[in-house]
Design a protein around this motif. Sequence first.
Motif, PDB file in Angstrom:
ATOM      1  N   LEU A   1      37.552  33.233  12.722  1.00 42.88           N
ATOM      2  CA  LEU A   1      36.803  31.812  12.343  1.00 42.88           C
ATOM      3  C   LEU A   1      37.352  31.240  13.260  1.00 42.88           C
TER       4      LEU A   1
ATOM      5  N   TYR B   1      29.295  35.754  15.820  1.00 48.52           N
ATOM      6  CA  TYR B   1      29.814  36.291  15.118  1.00 48.52           C
ATOM      7  C   TYR B   1      30.991  37.305  14.943  1.00 48.52           C
TER       8      TYR B   1
ATOM      9  N   ARG C   1      31.465  30.833   6.716  1.00 53.76           N
ATOM     10  CA  ARG C   1      31.794  29.707   8.083  1.00 53.76           C
ATOM     11  C   ARG C   1      32.788  28.518   7.418  1.00 53.76           C
TER      12      ARG C   1
ATOM     13  N   ARG D   1      31.652  31.542  15.521  1.00 51.12           N
ATOM     14  CA  ARG D   1      30.750  30.883  14.025  1.00 51.12           C
ATOM     15  C   ARG D   1      30.751  30.773  12.654  1.00 51.12           C
ATOM     16  N   ARG D   2      30.294  32.734  12.597  1.00 52.29           N
ATOM     17  CA  ARG D   2      31.011  32.587  10.992  1.00 52.29           C
ATOM     18  C   ARG D   2      31.853  34.558  11.901  1.00 52.29           C
TER      19      ARG D   2
END
Lengths: 208, 368
Positions: A116, A95, A207, A120-121
Amino acid sequence: MTAQTAKKQAFVRELLGRSDYAIISEIVEPGTKVLDLGCGEGELLEWLAANKGVQGRGVEISGVKVQHAIGRGVSVYQGDIDEGLADYPDQAFDYVILSQTLQETLYPRHVLQEMLRVGRRVIVAFPNFGHWTVRYSMLKSGRAPRTKLFPYEWYESPNIHFLTVQDFEELVALEGLVIERRYFLSGKSKVTLLPNLRAEVAVYLVRR
Amino acid sequence: MIVEANTVRFDSITLDSGATLAPVEVAYETYGELNAAKSNAILVLHAFSGDAHAAGISHESGKPGWWDNMIGPGKGFDTNRYFVICSNVLGGCRGTTGPGSINPATGCPYAMRFPVITIGDMVRLQKMLIDWFGIPRLLSVSGGSMGGMQALEWAVSYPDRVVSSIPIAATTRHSAQQIAFNEVGRQAIMADPDWNEGNYYGKQLPGRGLSVARMVGHITYMSDDSMREKFGRRLRGKENFGFGFDVDFEVESYLRYRGSQFVNRFDANSYLFITKAMDYFDLTGGRASLAAALEPARARFLIISFSSDWLYPSYQSQETVRALRARNCDVAYVELLSNYGHDSFLVDVAEQADMVRGFLSSTFEKVQ
């Protein structure tokens, strides 16, 4: 659903005095790697490390805040968000958090893209410039709005890119990103109806 | 806290140049207690002219250690919690084998026949000492300036032996400016006729050259601000100019004093060998990038630089931080505001101590 449980669900507790932190702390899965941009004195990262076994890193521009963050054991780097993300390899984090800072960055779209790339998120929390008090303030006074949420004179405000819930959703669509979760807050309560008008703060989990 | 220096002797050490030094001795001091798990040991690394006496009051000289404000009960390196070790570097003149030591092959001091050493060699000898202690992993390695270079070298050369590294006011490679100042110091020494190709032991010391070298060094350790604050244009013990070349200004007096003091405690040949080791230091070591060179590093890093340090400017620390971030290493970094130039890590330590304390504490929790 009874009125009472509905009321209970609408209540958002605070974490470290902030309701967006409470939501972020619920989103972040245990044992993950988290980068917090504009992490201040590292309170959130410290909490996530202690309570969720998170491996946290932070970026903060203020040297004094970085000193305090390091003093509490959080790994924080003194630097600028706009350029500071470039060093990290792709997908280095589970994150990347940007809390109440997107509106302060010089190149918010680039920051979102970089977040991003690196994570990943991303979890983005921002004050909603579309809130009815802001609209009303501007309509009534004919001047740059000053509200509880945006208390600054225009010439002193750190906020250089005002955005609304709708604006953010449109940028996300333009970038072809996926919104996994969205939360709208007014004070300590969740907002479901007319968020662009009623939410003071929005929190998004996004995402690619 | 009264402390005593100890010495360990090893049979030999093989150096980066290919030469072997046999035997080799290393002087060290320790503070605090090693725990049963041997997990609380910290190796503190001194700067160019430092020695093993980092903290406490020396039994021998009665003087406090060079980092006494950082090491002790409740201090940044809290000796109530940690076992702190400091040793004199290879090539030094304060108990560890250096050019002033006796060469067993000749029965005379090595002088200029001492092999050229590197920062890597210094670290190799420190690692032998840590092995001798039976410490499997150091909780931290930390130092300022040349000590910071060693802290970086440790993290790359012995990644499984260090949990964390705290390089302060340091660099991964000496710049042209840093090499230039070292070369001025070396030339000052070698231009002194008393240097005599390094063969001055038992004779007149090359005090004029060594003290000029130290004067230049001191200028680079301060800042324009700190010198203005400390000396300004104040005259030394006089109302008017002397219209001659004796001391007029306070700053002249200070530099001459520091220079002459240095001659009593430092060996001119050690000056030559240690500054050369610093100049050779380049962690990149021919690899494509600094990030590639840092590939083996596994430690957690705390990197600190100082705003007024123009000898080891912040950009050098930032370069290191960026390369570590590119490797996704765990790194914390801050530039502290201080007027004291490169000396800040020795004299302006309140904030530095708070950060080191917090960093070590959270690192120690992770290994428990």
